[in-house]
Enzyme design. Structure first.
Site, PDB file in Angstrom:
ATOM      1  N   PRO A   1      42.045  17.744  -6.384  1.00 31.82           N
ATOM      2  CA  PRO A   1      42.208  18.497  -7.633  1.00 31.82           C
ATOM      3  C   PRO A   1      41.238  19.664  -7.759  1.00 31.82           C
ATOM      4  O   PRO A   1      40.114  19.593  -7.260  1.00 31.82           O
ATOM      5  CB  PRO A   1      41.928  17.453  -8.731  1.00 31.82           C
ATOM      6  CG  PRO A   1      41.270  16.316  -8.081  1.00 31.82           C
ATOM      7  CD  PRO A   1      41.467  16.414  -6.601  1.00 31.82           C
ATOM      8  N   SER A   2      41.696  20.721  -8.366  1.00 35.70           N
ATOM      9  CA  SER A   2      40.818  21.831  -8.729  1.00 35.70           C
ATOM     10  C   SER A   2      40.760  21.779 -10.259  1.00 35.70           C
ATOM     11  O   SER A   2      41.661  22.281 -10.937  1.00 35.70           O
ATOM     12  CB  SER A   2      41.426  23.142  -8.230  1.00 35.70           C
ATOM     13  OG  SER A   2      40.846  24.232  -8.881  1.00 35.70           O
ATOM     14  N   PHE A   3      39.709  21.123 -10.787  1.00 32.65           N
ATOM     15  CA  PHE A   3      39.621  20.970 -12.242  1.00 32.65           C
ATOM     16  C   PHE A   3      39.374  22.328 -12.877  1.00 32.65           C
ATOM     17  O   PHE A   3      38.544  23.113 -12.400  1.00 32.65           O
ATOM     18  CB  PHE A   3      38.487  20.005 -12.599  1.00 32.65           C
ATOM     19  CG  PHE A   3      38.726  18.617 -12.083  1.00 32.65           C
ATOM     20  CD1 PHE A   3      39.750  17.833 -12.612  1.00 32.65           C
ATOM     21  CD2 PHE A   3      37.943  18.089 -11.066  1.00 32.65           C
ATOM     22  CE1 PHE A   3      39.983  16.548 -12.127  1.00 32.65           C
ATOM     23  CE2 PHE A   3      38.167  16.812 -10.580  1.00 32.65           C
ATOM     24  CZ  PHE A   3      39.188  16.037 -11.113  1.00 32.65           C
ATOM     25  N   HIS A   4      40.060  22.597 -13.950  1.00 37.21           N
ATOM     26  CA  HIS A   4      39.940  23.912 -14.578  1.00 37.21           C
ATOM     27  C   HIS A   4      40.382  23.873 -16.035  1.00 37.21           C
ATOM     28  O   HIS A   4      41.035  22.913 -16.467  1.00 37.21           O
ATOM     29  CB  HIS A   4      40.809  24.924 -13.815  1.00 37.21           C
ATOM     30  CG  HIS A   4      42.267  24.593 -13.876  1.00 37.21           C
ATOM     31  ND1 HIS A   4      42.869  23.706 -13.002  1.00 37.21           N
ATOM     32  CD2 HIS A   4      43.241  24.997 -14.722  1.00 37.21           C
ATOM     33  CE1 HIS A   4      44.149  23.598 -13.299  1.00 37.21           C
ATOM     34  NE2 HIS A   4      44.399  24.370 -14.348  1.00 37.21           N
TER      35      HIS A   4
ATOM     36  N   HIS B   1      42.023  22.814 -22.323  1.00 38.99           N
ATOM     37  CA  HIS B   1      41.753  21.452 -21.859  1.00 38.99           C
ATOM     38  C   HIS B   1      41.535  21.429 -20.346  1.00 38.99           C
ATOM     39  O   HIS B   1      41.833  22.401 -19.655  1.00 38.99           O
ATOM     40  CB  HIS B   1      42.937  20.537 -22.219  1.00 38.99           C
ATOM     41  CG  HIS B   1      44.192  20.899 -21.495  1.00 38.99           C
ATOM     42  ND1 HIS B   1      45.200  21.638 -22.067  1.00 38.99           N
ATOM     43  CD2 HIS B   1      44.605  20.652 -20.220  1.00 38.99           C
ATOM     44  CE1 HIS B   1      46.161  21.813 -21.186  1.00 38.99           C
ATOM     45  NE2 HIS B   1      45.833  21.227 -20.048  1.00 38.99           N
TER      46      HIS B   1
HETATM   47  P1  AMP Z   1      46.907  22.941 -16.532  1.00 44.21           P
HETATM   48  O1  AMP Z   1      46.420  24.043 -17.436  1.00 44.21           O
HETATM   49  O2  AMP Z   1      45.870  21.879 -16.320  1.00 44.21           O
HETATM   50  O3  AMP Z   1      48.246  22.410 -16.963  1.00 44.21           O
HETATM   51  O4  AMP Z   1      47.086  23.559 -15.082  1.00 44.21           O
HETATM   52  C1  AMP Z   1      47.914  24.674 -14.839  1.00 44.21           C
HETATM   53  C2  AMP Z   1      48.680  24.474 -13.563  1.00 44.21           C
HETATM   54  O5  AMP Z   1      47.814  24.391 -12.437  1.00 44.21           O
HETATM   55  C3  AMP Z   1      49.488  23.193 -13.550  1.00 44.21           C
HETATM   56  O6  AMP Z   1      50.866  23.534 -13.542  1.00 44.21           O
HETATM   57  C4  AMP Z   1      49.095  22.535 -12.231  1.00 44.21           C
HETATM   58  O7  AMP Z   1      50.209  22.007 -11.588  1.00 44.21           O
HETATM   59  C5  AMP Z   1      48.533  23.692 -11.445  1.00 44.21           C
HETATM   60  N1  AMP Z   1      47.706  23.359 -10.282  1.00 44.21           N
HETATM   61  C6  AMP Z   1      47.959  23.857  -9.085  1.00 44.21           C
HETATM   62  N2  AMP Z   1      47.091  23.379  -8.188  1.00 44.21           N
HETATM   63  C7  AMP Z   1      46.260  22.540  -8.814  1.00 44.21           C
HETATM   64  C8  AMP Z   1      45.151  21.722  -8.400  1.00 44.21           C
HETATM   65  N3  AMP Z   1      44.713  21.681  -7.139  1.00 44.21           N
HETATM   66  N4  AMP Z   1      44.527  20.969  -9.329  1.00 44.21           N
HETATM   67  C9  AMP Z   1      44.944  21.012 -10.606  1.00 44.21           C
HETATM   68  N5  AMP Z   1      45.984  21.760 -11.054  1.00 44.21           N
HETATM   69  C10 AMP Z   1      46.648  22.525 -10.168  1.00 44.21           C
END
Ligand code: AMP
Length: 236
Positions: free
Chosen positions: A176-179, A91
């Site tokens: 945010p760094s969307f990923h 996601h």
């Molecule tokens: P997620 O798979 O979306 O839960 O993201 C994994 C981890 O990336 C989460 O624990 C977020 O806190 C962390 N994260 C660290 N920096 C960022 C950022 N700039 N934007 C989005 N997520 C981040």
């Protein structure tokens, strides 16, 4: 003279399912405790009855070959003595995990619907490997950063943030760094994974059909609150 009185204790009747279903928050503890179900996400707040872990995200359903690519990434990491767990669902986060009181859930979801349902679906391309750690530095994630679709994701987050504010909840990252997270492991191993990112990126770029596998349409926004899941479809 001693009198013996016998009390017959009536066996307690089982609670009917229909009644148990009236109080679904009684089940959510189990859901929150099972970390494997949350792709390594760790709840950083104490569970309280009626307080539900809630987050908003865009699902990504990968094609079969994407999972082969991921297997290859995991095995390269293993060669470098880095053991990572594959995510069991994929996601793009549109919120942090926040805590919502059970009786606010429907109102919160309605607020999201009001703000998001007029938006259109959009293309996302996730092709750059990047390492992330959670704010507590207790988990490290290997993710694919979104290169195409960022503007629309920022629009979605702006709306989600408004809903979060209405309920006095923490908004998303300012920058945010969307990923799409691919894999996770315990602890802060960002430095170690960072050391083999170049090699991993080369494998990814050279993977057959990589371009096709890393592009997809954001077609709906989901909100998960405890064990309940809600969706807002984006317009065609
Ligand atoms: P997620 O798979 O979306 O839960 O993201 C994994 C981890 O990336 C989460 O624990 C977020 O806190 C962390 N994260 C660290 N920096 C960022 C950022 N700039 N934007 C989005 N997520 C981040």
């Amino acid at each position: 003279m001693m009198m013996i009185v016998s009390h017959r204790i009536a066996p307690s009747l089982p609670v009917p399912d229909s009644v148990l279903r009236m109080f679904p928050d009684l089940d959510d503890v189990k859901e929150c405790e099972d970390r494997s179900q949350h792709g390594g996400r760790l709840r950083s707040f104490k569970h309280e009855r009626g307080h539900w872990a809630t987050y908003v995200y865009i699902p990504f359903q990968p094609q079969e070959e994407f999972l082969d690519l991921l297997d290859e990434v995991i095995s390269i990491l293993k060669k470098h003595d880095i053991i990572m767990n594959k995510m069991n669902e994929f996601h793009i986060s549109q919120s942090q995990t926040v805590v919502l009181r059970h009786h606010w859930i429907n109102l919160f979801v309605q607020s999201l619907r009001d703000r998001l349902s007029s938006m259109h679906r959009f293309l996302c391309i996730a092709e750059q490997l990047h390492v992330y750690t959670n704010s507590e530095k207790t988990r490290t994630f290997l993710g694919l950063e979104i290169s195409v679709g960022k503007e629309q994701l920022l629009d979605v987050v702006a709306e989600v943030d408004q809903s979060l504010k209405e309920f006095n909840l923490q908004t998303f990252y300012q920058d945010p760094s969307f990923h799409v997270s691919l894999a996770w492991c315990v602890g802060d191993t960002a430095w170690k994974i960072g050391g083999c990112l170049k090699e991993l990126q080369t494998v990814l770029d050279g993977f057959e059909n990589a371009e096709r596998l890393t592009r997809f349409y954001a077609e709906e926004i989901r909100c998960k609150a405890g064990n309940k899941s809600f969706r807002v479809s984006l317009k065609q």
